[in-house]
Design an enzyme around this catalytic site. Structure first.
Site, PDB file in Angstrom:
ATOM      1  N   LYS A 111       8.272  11.817   3.533  1.00  0.00           N
ATOM      2  CA  LYS A 111       8.709  12.090   2.156  1.00  0.00           C
ATOM      3  C   LYS A 111       8.918  13.576   1.918  1.00  0.00           C
ATOM      4  O   LYS A 111       9.796  13.964   1.148  1.00  0.00           O
ATOM      5  CB  LYS A 111       7.700  11.528   1.154  1.00  0.00           C
ATOM      6  CG  LYS A 111       7.746  10.017   1.071  1.00  0.00           C
ATOM      7  CD  LYS A 111       7.095   9.487  -0.180  1.00  0.00           C
ATOM      8  CE  LYS A 111       7.308   7.984  -0.287  1.00  0.00           C
ATOM      9  NZ  LYS A 111       6.475   7.351  -1.278  1.00  0.00           N
ATOM     10  N   LYS A 194      13.105   0.990   7.266  1.00  0.00           N
ATOM     11  CA  LYS A 194      12.604  -0.044   6.358  1.00  0.00           C
ATOM     12  C   LYS A 194      13.383  -0.063   5.046  1.00  0.00           C
ATOM     13  O   LYS A 194      13.928   0.970   4.631  1.00  0.00           O
ATOM     14  CB  LYS A 194      11.106   0.137   6.116  1.00  0.00           C
ATOM     15  CG  LYS A 194      10.760   1.266   5.218  1.00  0.00           C
ATOM     16  CD  LYS A 194       9.299   1.232   4.767  1.00  0.00           C
ATOM     17  CE  LYS A 194       9.142   2.405   3.805  1.00  0.00           C
ATOM     18  NZ  LYS A 194       7.900   2.640   3.227  1.00  0.00           N
ATOM     19  N   LYS A 197      12.721   1.728  -1.771  1.00  0.00           N
ATOM     20  CA  LYS A 197      13.194   2.070  -3.116  1.00  0.00           C
ATOM     21  C   LYS A 197      13.877   3.423  -3.118  1.00  0.00           C
ATOM     22  O   LYS A 197      14.689   3.714  -3.972  1.00  0.00           O
ATOM     23  CB  LYS A 197      12.002   2.175  -4.080  1.00  0.00           C
ATOM     24  CG  LYS A 197      11.342   0.881  -4.433  1.00  0.00           C
ATOM     25  CD  LYS A 197      10.180   1.157  -5.386  1.00  0.00           C
ATOM     26  CE  LYS A 197       9.075   0.151  -5.150  1.00  0.00           C
ATOM     27  NZ  LYS A 197       7.792   0.504  -5.682  1.00  0.00           N
TER      28      LYS A 197
HETATM   29  P1  TYM Z   1       5.012   0.799  -2.745  1.00  0.00           P
HETATM   30  O1  TYM Z   1       5.156   0.840  -4.230  1.00  0.00           O
HETATM   31  O2  TYM Z   1       5.871   1.693  -1.930  1.00  0.00           O
HETATM   32  O3  TYM Z   1       5.243  -0.654  -2.214  1.00  0.00           O
HETATM   33  C1  TYM Z   1       4.573  -1.760  -2.783  1.00  0.00           C
HETATM   34  C2  TYM Z   1       4.247  -2.780  -1.720  1.00  0.00           C
HETATM   35  O4  TYM Z   1       5.418  -3.231  -1.064  1.00  0.00           O
HETATM   36  C3  TYM Z   1       5.263  -3.110   0.337  1.00  0.00           C
HETATM   37  N1  TYM Z   1       6.570  -2.779   0.927  1.00  0.00           N
HETATM   38  C4  TYM Z   1       7.165  -3.476   1.902  1.00  0.00           C
HETATM   39  N2  TYM Z   1       6.800  -4.585   2.570  1.00  0.00           N
HETATM   40  C5  TYM Z   1       7.669  -5.068   3.502  1.00  0.00           C
HETATM   41  N3  TYM Z   1       8.844  -4.490   3.805  1.00  0.00           N
HETATM   42  C6  TYM Z   1       9.259  -3.370   3.170  1.00  0.00           C
HETATM   43  N4  TYM Z   1      10.429  -2.823   3.457  1.00  0.00           N
HETATM   44  C7  TYM Z   1       8.400  -2.810   2.168  1.00  0.00           C
HETATM   45  N5  TYM Z   1       8.486  -1.730   1.357  1.00  0.00           N
HETATM   46  C8  TYM Z   1       7.365  -1.727   0.615  1.00  0.00           C
HETATM   47  C9  TYM Z   1       4.269  -1.971   0.527  1.00  0.00           C
HETATM   48  O5  TYM Z   1       3.637  -2.039   1.780  1.00  0.00           O
HETATM   49  C10 TYM Z   1       3.325  -2.220  -0.616  1.00  0.00           C
HETATM   50  O6  TYM Z   1       2.356  -3.188  -0.280  1.00  0.00           O
HETATM   51  N6  TYM Z   1       0.912   3.391  -1.678  1.00  0.00           N
HETATM   52  C11 TYM Z   1       1.371   2.127  -2.193  1.00  0.00           C
HETATM   53  C12 TYM Z   1       0.855   1.806  -3.583  1.00  0.00           C
HETATM   54  C13 TYM Z   1      -0.621   1.888  -3.742  1.00  0.00           C
HETATM   55  C14 TYM Z   1      -1.556   0.942  -3.255  1.00  0.00           C
HETATM   56  C15 TYM Z   1      -2.837   1.408  -3.687  1.00  0.00           C
HETATM   57  C16 TYM Z   1      -1.443  -0.214  -2.502  1.00  0.00           C
HETATM   58  C17 TYM Z   1      -1.312   2.844  -4.424  1.00  0.00           C
HETATM   59  N7  TYM Z   1      -2.656   2.535  -4.406  1.00  0.00           N
HETATM   60  C18 TYM Z   1      -3.983   0.721  -3.379  1.00  0.00           C
HETATM   61  C19 TYM Z   1      -2.613  -0.908  -2.191  1.00  0.00           C
HETATM   62  C20 TYM Z   1      -3.865  -0.448  -2.624  1.00  0.00           C
HETATM   63  C21 TYM Z   1       2.894   2.179  -2.284  1.00  0.00           C
HETATM   64  O7  TYM Z   1       3.479   3.213  -2.396  1.00  0.00           O
HETATM   65  O8  TYM Z   1       3.468   0.995  -2.339  1.00  0.00           O
END
Ligand code: TYM
Length: 332
Positions: A111, A194, A197
């Protein structure tokens, strides 16, 4: 009872990767655990946010959780910022997280890109706040997509470091739950990246709010190779785009990739893509419709978030007081 915690950032639209890699699994797991699902708005601040968009995205994400089947009467749904204990524990944990551990985080490197010095401290310490999110509830399980694996390993390391530093067995070491073949859904434009967003091209992802026409167009334009679909899963190995589309189909149809190949082996991508679009629309349209219905009454969404925040704060504050006691913070 074991406790689940997971969250998503209210940044842009949710896409098929978020749904197949995480959200769908939350719905399947919610009955078997004490379940807490968070809208991690503070994490979103690690990249520039337009205030009105952040507010709108927070409500939209709440609606998406519920529309996908997360049940607010059985789970806690709330916004991270409404429970300040996350931020306080994040500070405490940051004092137990050696820089060497944080420097290993590949997501920061991706990032921040070439402009590391211009990246914010928040982007750098992002995984510590994530550890705090999970540990402030003493969660035992964390259902996420594959890309969060390294952050969860760090969470376990930090929990262990805290326990050792104070000679306690306070934090459980949370187990990642990376479930199903679609734990890493790839971009529709490049099968080695991957679905994300933050990808500049909207053609790279299927958003949960895309209508039938848009879904069909995006799959039609999705990158593929010139060969027809193969007969076996092994033959997908050197064909990342084909593998991704087959994986998406299998996940949406709740079957194995081989079953999809049994049906489409020898077919051209154009035929397969039409079937894939129809399937995606059939699965996603009811959710999009339900989201729209929920968003028509923002007051109800806010009520759900408020009620979730009260329940979450009760748990988090109790744990934070115990943590303060362990580390010797005087609470006169
Ligand atoms: P975020 O908002 O980027 O994504 C949310 C969830 O979606 C999953 N994900 C995917 N799974 C499969 N294929 C993909 N291409 C893909 N892109 C995203 C992510 O693995 C995630 O589960 N850091 C985290 C948010 C967070 C969090 C936490 C998660 C903050 N605190 C505590 C669990 C526990 C994030 O940025 O997710």
């Amino acid at each position: 009872m074991n406790r689940i915690f997971s969250g998503m950032q209210p940044t842009n639209k949710l896409h098929l990767g978020n749904y197949l890699g995480a959200l769908r699994n939350w719905v399947a797991l919610q009955g078997g655990y004490d379940s807490i699902f968070c809208i991690v708005d503070l994490h979103s601040l690690t990249l520039p946010q337009e205030p009105a968009a952040l507010r709108r995205n927070t409500r939209e994400l709440t609606a998406a959780y519920i529309a996908a089947g997360v049940d607010p009467s059985r789970c806690i749904i709330f916004a991270q910022s409404s429970v300040p204990a996350h931020s306080e524990l994040s500070w405490i944990l940051s004092c137990h997280a050696p820089l060497g551990w944080i420097n290993r985080m590949t997501q920061f490197k991706e990032k921040a890109g070439k402009h590391r010095d211009a990246a914010s401290l928040g982007l750098y310490s992002y995984p510590v706040l994530m550890a705090a999110d999970i540990l402030v509830y003493k969660a035992t399980h964390v259902p996420v997509g594959e890309d969060q694996k390294q952050h969860l390993e760090l969470t376990r390391d930090i929990a262990g470091a805290f326990n050792r530093a104070y000679g306690v067995d306070y934090f459980p070491l949370p187990e990642p739950q990376i479930l199903g073949a679609a734990a890493r859904v790839m971009s529709l434009r490049d099968g080695t990246k991957k679905m994300s967003k933050s990808d500049e091209s909207d053609w790279s992802r299927i958003n949960l709010t895309d209508d039938a026409d848009m879904i069909a167009q995006k799959f039609r334009k999705a990158k593929t190779d010139p060969e027809p679909l193969p007969e076996t899963v092994e033959a997908l190995q050197q064909r990342p785009e084909a593998d991704n589309l087959i994986t998406i189909f299998a996940a949406l149809d709740d079957c194995e990739r081989q079953a999809v190949l049994d049906r489409f082996a020898g077919a051209q991508f154009s035929t397969f893509k039409t079937a894939l679009s129809d399937l995606a629309v059939a699965r996603l349209a009811p959710m999009t419709e339900e989201m729209r219905r929920l968003l028509a009454d923002p007051g109800e969404i806010d009520r759900i978030l408020r009620s979730g925040a009260l329940k979450a704060a009760e748990l988090a504050n109790r744990h934070l007081a115990e943590i303060q006691e362990i580390i010797g913070i005087l609470r006169p």
